[in-house]
Write a protein that holds these residues in place. Sequence first.
Motif, PDB file in Angstrom:
ATOM      1  N   TYR A  91       6.248 -24.819  -5.043  1.00 41.93           N
ATOM      2  CA  TYR A  91       6.312 -24.181  -3.730  1.00 41.93           C
ATOM      3  C   TYR A  91       6.258 -22.657  -3.831  1.00 41.93           C
ATOM      4  N   LEU A  92       6.691 -22.113  -4.960  1.00 45.06           N
ATOM      5  CA  LEU A  92       6.683 -20.664  -5.132  1.00 45.06           C
ATOM      6  C   LEU A  92       5.278 -20.089  -5.266  1.00 45.06           C
ATOM      7  N   GLU A  93       4.294 -20.953  -5.532  1.00 42.32           N
ATOM      8  CA  GLU A  93       2.900 -20.496  -5.605  1.00 42.32           C
ATOM      9  C   GLU A  93       2.404 -19.945  -4.279  1.00 42.32           C
ATOM     10  N   GLY A  94       3.114 -20.236  -3.214  1.00 42.47           N
ATOM     11  CA  GLY A  94       2.733 -19.683  -1.924  1.00 42.47           C
ATOM     12  C   GLY A  94       2.646 -18.166  -1.960  1.00 42.47           C
ATOM     13  N   ALA A  95       3.435 -17.557  -2.855  1.00 48.38           N
ATOM     14  CA  ALA A  95       3.408 -16.097  -2.978  1.00 48.38           C
ATOM     15  C   ALA A  95       2.044 -15.601  -3.432  1.00 48.38           C
ATOM     16  N   VAL A  96       1.361 -16.387  -4.259  1.00 41.01           N
ATOM     17  CA  VAL A  96       0.039 -16.004  -4.763  1.00 41.01           C
ATOM     18  C   VAL A  96      -0.967 -15.947  -3.621  1.00 41.01           C
ATOM     19  N   PHE A  97      -1.012 -17.004  -2.826  1.00 36.78           N
ATOM     20  CA  PHE A  97      -1.982 -17.070  -1.737  1.00 36.78           C
ATOM     21  C   PHE A  97      -1.658 -16.053  -0.646  1.00 36.78           C
ATOM     22  N   ALA A  98      -0.358 -15.803  -0.436  1.00 32.77           N
ATOM     23  CA  ALA A  98       0.029 -14.790   0.544  1.00 32.77           C
ATOM     24  C   ALA A  98      -0.408 -13.407   0.093  1.00 32.77           C
ATOM     25  N   GLU A  99      -0.302 -13.137  -1.197  1.00 33.89           N
ATOM     26  CA  GLU A  99      -0.732 -11.833  -1.722  1.00 33.89           C
ATOM     27  C   GLU A  99      -2.233 -11.632  -1.546  1.00 33.89           C
ATOM     28  N   VAL A 100      -3.002 -12.666  -1.867  1.00 35.53           N
ATOM     29  CA  VAL A 100      -4.456 -12.554  -1.759  1.00 35.53           C
ATOM     30  C   VAL A 100      -4.877 -12.442  -0.295  1.00 35.53           C
ATOM     31  N   ALA A 101      -4.240 -13.196   0.578  1.00 33.85           N
ATOM     32  CA  ALA A 101      -4.556 -13.122   2.006  1.00 33.85           C
ATOM     33  C   ALA A 101      -4.275 -11.718   2.538  1.00 33.85           C
ATOM     34  N   HIS A 102      -3.167 -11.151   2.112  1.00 31.67           N
ATOM     35  CA  HIS A 102      -2.824  -9.803   2.565  1.00 31.67           C
ATOM     36  C   HIS A 102      -3.811  -8.785   2.015  1.00 31.67           C
ATOM     37  N   GLY A 103      -4.157  -8.921   0.750  1.00 33.82           N
ATOM     38  CA  GLY A 103      -5.079  -7.985   0.135  1.00 33.82           C
ATOM     39  C   GLY A 103      -6.479  -8.019   0.721  1.00 33.82           C
ATOM     40  N   SER A 104      -6.858  -9.181   1.246  1.00 33.68           N
ATOM     41  CA  SER A 104      -8.200  -9.319   1.825  1.00 33.68           C
ATOM     42  C   SER A 104      -8.221  -9.056   3.324  1.00 33.68           C
ATOM     43  N   GLY A 105      -7.079  -8.707   3.893  1.00 36.56           N
ATOM     44  CA  GLY A 105      -7.024  -8.394   5.316  1.00 36.56           C
ATOM     45  C   GLY A 105      -6.820  -9.580   6.230  1.00 36.56           C
ATOM     46  N   LEU A 106      -6.570 -10.756   5.662  1.00 40.27           N
ATOM     47  CA  LEU A 106      -6.343 -11.939   6.493  1.00 40.27           C
ATOM     48  C   LEU A 106      -4.921 -12.001   7.033  1.00 40.27           C
ATOM     49  N   GLY A 175       6.189 -12.410 -13.607  1.00 39.87           N
ATOM     50  CA  GLY A 175       7.469 -12.086 -12.992  1.00 39.87           C
ATOM     51  C   GLY A 175       8.353 -13.295 -12.725  1.00 39.87           C
ATOM     52  N   TYR A 176       7.873 -14.478 -13.077  1.00 43.71           N
ATOM     53  CA  TYR A 176       8.631 -15.693 -12.785  1.00 43.71           C
ATOM     54  C   TYR A 176       9.794 -15.849 -13.753  1.00 43.71           C
ATOM     55  N   THR A 177      10.994 -16.061 -13.214  1.00 44.30           N
ATOM     56  CA  THR A 177      12.197 -16.194 -14.044  1.00 44.30           C
ATOM     57  C   THR A 177      13.010 -17.438 -13.675  1.00 44.30           C
ATOM     58  N   GLY A 178      12.437 -18.317 -12.865  1.00 44.95           N
ATOM     59  CA  GLY A 178      13.204 -19.445 -12.345  1.00 44.95           C
ATOM     60  C   GLY A 178      13.478 -20.557 -13.329  1.00 44.95           C
ATOM     61  N   SER A 179      12.740 -20.623 -14.429  1.00 46.62           N
ATOM     62  CA  SER A 179      12.900 -21.707 -15.400  1.00 46.62           C
ATOM     63  C   SER A 179      12.042 -21.388 -16.619  1.00 46.62           C
ATOM     64  N   PRO A 180      12.190 -22.155 -17.690  1.00 45.81           N
ATOM     65  CA  PRO A 180      11.242 -22.012 -18.797  1.00 45.81           C
ATOM     66  C   PRO A 180       9.823 -22.288 -18.325  1.00 45.81           C
ATOM     67  N   VAL A 181       8.868 -21.536 -18.872  1.00 45.25           N
ATOM     68  CA  VAL A 181       7.455 -21.682 -18.511  1.00 45.25           C
ATOM     69  C   VAL A 181       6.680 -22.201 -19.717  1.00 45.25           C
ATOM     70  N   ILE A 182       5.872 -23.221 -19.492  1.00 48.97           N
ATOM     71  CA  ILE A 182       4.988 -23.764 -20.523  1.00 48.97           C
ATOM     72  C   ILE A 182       3.566 -23.418 -20.108  1.00 48.97           C
ATOM     73  N   VAL A 183       2.952 -22.481 -20.813  1.00 52.68           N
ATOM     74  CA  VAL A 183       1.607 -22.027 -20.476  1.00 52.68           C
ATOM     75  C   VAL A 183       0.586 -22.855 -21.248  1.00 52.68           C
TER      76      VAL A 183
END
Length: 210
Positions: A91-106, A175-183
Amino acid sequence: MGDADIETSNLVFVAGNIGAGKSTTSSRLSSALGGRLVTEQTDTNPYLARFYDDMRRWTLHVDVHFLAERTLTVGREYRPGGVPTVFDRCYLEGAVFAEVAHGSGLATDDERGTFTTLLDSFATVLPAPAALVYLRAEPDILLDRVKSRGRGYESGITLDYLQALQEAYDRWIDGYTGSPVIVVDSGAVDLREDEALGDVVRRVRARLTG
């Protein structure tokens, strides 16, 4: 209560750009872990069709509805120490799409701020996952995958859009610190193959068992 008495979260989030392999990986991962799979049903979002007709008008509505559905599901599926539950999106991925929408003027500054406030509010009260699996691939690979699967509503996705999303995803995961990340480099490994998936399964299982 000591650390040894704290039960591990049963939640596992799979995150990544469009075409990164979230659905396939989530399905196979949940089966390998003997757990449950939670998939996102995009057709339940009443604003999605209107969004594709007028993105500027409906961006905030679409994002907020997805956020509400995702966060409700996280709370419902949380069982400390219980059966592993794998989500095909975080659910936190919403921040990614919100950032891109804002950057593109949407999205306006106010709309971006409203969404960020909601997201941050949910993040402070929802349980953290045991692990977040981040699938990363280069945008040109992602575009090839998007084209090959032939989904009509994805026909307008461009390389520039995937590039903007990928850059935002990389900033978000840094910047994600909510849990261990497996890339996982899902552009270099085929997670449909047992060997590649097995490595991810082992790393996730280690987090689920504390």
